[in-house]
Design an enzyme around this catalytic site. Structure first.
Site, PDB file in Angstrom:
ATOM      1  N   HIS A 122       0.836  -1.209   0.000  1.00 32.42           N
ATOM      2  CA  HIS A 122       0.000   0.000   0.000  1.00 32.42           C
ATOM      3  C   HIS A 122       0.865   1.250   0.000  1.00 32.42           C
ATOM      4  O   HIS A 122       0.385   2.347   0.294  1.00 32.42           O
ATOM      5  CB  HIS A 122      -0.956  -0.002   1.213  1.00 32.42           C
ATOM      6  CG  HIS A 122      -2.055  -1.028   1.043  1.00 32.42           C
ATOM      7  ND1 HIS A 122      -2.928  -1.349   2.058  1.00 32.42           N
ATOM      8  CD2 HIS A 122      -2.406  -1.794   0.000  1.00 32.42           C
ATOM      9  CE1 HIS A 122      -3.774  -2.275   1.635  1.00 32.42           C
ATOM     10  NE2 HIS A 122      -3.483  -2.573   0.390  1.00 32.42           N
ATOM     11  N   PRO A 217      -5.499 -10.470  18.351  1.00 33.26           N
ATOM     12  CA  PRO A 217      -6.209 -10.736  19.608  1.00 33.26           C
ATOM     13  C   PRO A 217      -7.687 -11.089  19.370  1.00 33.26           C
ATOM     14  O   PRO A 217      -8.344 -11.642  20.248  1.00 33.26           O
ATOM     15  CB  PRO A 217      -6.115  -9.400  20.367  1.00 33.26           C
ATOM     16  CG  PRO A 217      -5.084  -8.599  19.686  1.00 33.26           C
ATOM     17  CD  PRO A 217      -4.981  -9.097  18.290  1.00 33.26           C
TER      18      PRO A 217
HETATM   19  N1  APR Z   1      -1.685  -7.200  17.587  1.00 35.25           N
HETATM   20  C1  APR Z   1      -2.219  -7.826  16.496  1.00 35.25           C
HETATM   21  N2  APR Z   1      -3.395  -7.449  15.924  1.00 35.25           N
HETATM   22  C2  APR Z   1      -4.054  -6.416  16.477  1.00 35.25           C
HETATM   23  C3  APR Z   1      -3.566  -5.705  17.606  1.00 35.25           C
HETATM   24  C4  APR Z   1      -2.322  -6.150  18.155  1.00 35.25           C
HETATM   25  N3  APR Z   1      -1.789  -5.539  19.237  1.00 35.25           N
HETATM   26  N4  APR Z   1      -4.450  -4.706  17.897  1.00 35.25           N
HETATM   27  C5  APR Z   1      -5.450  -4.786  16.983  1.00 35.25           C
HETATM   28  N5  APR Z   1      -5.217  -5.820  16.148  1.00 35.25           N
HETATM   29  C6  APR Z   1      -6.026  -6.254  14.992  1.00 35.25           C
HETATM   30  C7  APR Z   1      -7.500  -5.948  15.068  1.00 35.25           C
HETATM   31  O1  APR Z   1      -8.184  -7.011  15.730  1.00 35.25           O
HETATM   32  C8  APR Z   1      -7.877  -5.898  13.566  1.00 35.25           C
HETATM   33  O2  APR Z   1      -8.224  -7.203  13.106  1.00 35.25           O
HETATM   34  O3  APR Z   1      -5.554  -5.503  13.882  1.00 35.25           O
HETATM   35  C9  APR Z   1      -6.575  -5.447  12.887  1.00 35.25           C
HETATM   36  C10 APR Z   1      -6.629  -4.032  12.323  1.00 35.25           C
HETATM   37  O4  APR Z   1      -7.567  -4.029  11.265  1.00 35.25           O
HETATM   38  P1  APR Z   1      -7.734  -2.688  10.376  1.00 35.25           P
HETATM   39  O5  APR Z   1      -7.865  -1.526  11.275  1.00 35.25           O
HETATM   40  O6  APR Z   1      -8.815  -2.985   9.383  1.00 35.25           O
HETATM   41  O7  APR Z   1      -6.335  -2.532   9.635  1.00 35.25           O
HETATM   42  P2  APR Z   1      -5.824  -3.302   8.348  1.00 35.25           P
HETATM   43  O8  APR Z   1      -6.308  -4.715   8.324  1.00 35.25           O
HETATM   44  O9  APR Z   1      -4.360  -3.081   8.265  1.00 35.25           O
HETATM   45  O10 APR Z   1      -6.533  -2.500   7.134  1.00 35.25           O
HETATM   46  C11 APR Z   1      -6.196  -2.927   5.816  1.00 35.25           C
HETATM   47  O11 APR Z   1      -7.423  -1.039   4.920  1.00 35.25           O
HETATM   48  O12 APR Z   1      -7.963   1.176   5.170  1.00 35.25           O
HETATM   49  C12 APR Z   1      -7.189   0.290   4.443  1.00 35.25           C
HETATM   50  O13 APR Z   1      -5.149   0.767   3.363  1.00 35.25           O
HETATM   51  C13 APR Z   1      -5.725   0.597   4.636  1.00 35.25           C
HETATM   52  O14 APR Z   1      -3.874  -0.949   4.778  1.00 35.25           O
HETATM   53  C14 APR Z   1      -5.169  -0.655   5.293  1.00 35.25           C
HETATM   54  C15 APR Z   1      -6.178  -1.727   4.910  1.00 35.25           C
END
Ligand code: APR
Length: 262
Positions: A122, A217
């Site tokens: 990304h 988690p």
């Molecule tokens: N360790 C591991 N996972 C965690 C932790 C932690 N300490 N804290 C939160 N999480 C998990 C949450 O449970 C959730 O499943 O991280 C995940 C975050 O999800 P999103 O906020 O959707 O982030 P992401 O999956 O990276 O989003 C993907 O969406 O908006 C676009 O381009 C953006 O790259 C991003 C993509």
């Protein structure tokens, strides 16, 4: 399936290709909000279409720049956490394996932690580029104003990130796809596994025979496909994995550390 780290040690020690696919949850313990976690999620407080899409940029470039400037300033204040460091340490610990990080994150923390093979599917907010893809790209130094025009061709300049509705960089994504298909062990870490095509990588790894480990988690739509679901934060899991793994493969470079034979 309930997991103990012991279940992973042998497959990892034998692996030739290890992929660690990461999302915002990995950087949460560095103080960077995720996108979709409840009321703290970035997208709970601002419409991504307005600040992270082509339409948003064409309608109101200043608003898009302002949001990216706030992220750039935040990233300048934070450090990699023990999850990033534990992932980076796998490279030295597993001399038999090629460790590829495929990250959705745009914060540069994997490189800061020492990972040397990082595919930023990304992009990264630590760089700006020409909106017309003329070839101009440069590092965006925190606290410095980024040019609004490409100095090479005069088109608009923009953060070097992939916005909603944009295609991923094909060269980067084909490297990520190849690593995924070759993977013996595939970790999916800190991602809600809903944004495509990134989220399709984990399924492809499974279909091509990788051992699939989810580190999160909380449950995700992907959890049912994982061979092992580690219900813990990445910054706890990877240091513990590193500690147990180093006992069976020896300290990096140690006398009983397995050597890669090319
Ligand atoms: N360790 C591991 N996972 C965690 C932790 C932690 N300490 N804290 C939160 N999480 C998990 C949450 O449970 C959730 O499943 O991280 C995940 C975050 O999800 P999103 O906020 O959707 O982030 P992401 O999956 O990276 O989003 C993907 O969406 O908006 C676009 O381009 C953006 O790259 C991003 C993509």
């Amino acid at each position: 399936m309930k997991i103990t780290i012991a279940d992973l040690l042998e497959p990892l020690a034998r692996a030739g290709e290890v992929v660690v696919f990461t999302g915002a949850g990995l950087s949460a313990d560095s103080g960077i909000p995720t996108f979709r976690d409840g009321s703290t999620g970035l997208w709970a407080n601002i419409d991504p279409e307005e600040v992270a899409s082509i339409e948003g940029f064409e309608n109101n470039p200043d608003k898009v720049w302002a949001w990216h400037e706030s992220m750039r300033s935040l990233f300048a204040e934070v450090q990699p956490n023990t999850g990033h460091e534990g992932i980076a340490a796998l490279e030295a610990l597993l001399p038999n394996a090629r460790v590829t990080v495929i990250t959705q994150n745009i914060d540069g923390l994997h490189q800061a932690a020492g990972s040397t093979r990082v595919l930023e599917i990304h992009g990264s907010v630590l760089r700006i580029r020409c909106h017309r893809h003329c070839g101009f790209v440069e590092h965006w130094l925190a606290g410095h104003a980024a040019p609004r025009r490409c100095p090479s061709c005069g088109a608009p300049a923009r953060p070097d990130v992939v916005w909603f509705g944009e295609a991923l960089d094909q060269d980067v994504f084909s490297l990520a796809a190849q690593a995924t298909l070759d993977a013996d062990v595939f970790f999916t870490v800190g991602t809600s596994a809903i944004v495509q095509p990134a989220a399709s990588l984990a399924m492809a790894a499974k279909e091509y025979g990788a051992l699939l480990i989810e580190v999160n988690p909380y449950e995700t739509p992907f959890s049912v496909h994982a061979d092992y679901a580690v219900r813990s934060g990445a910054s706890e899991f990877f240091p513990a994995l590193w500690k147990d793994l180093s006992k069976i493969v020896g300290e990096p470079g140690g006398q009983n550390a397995s050597k890669r034979v090319d």
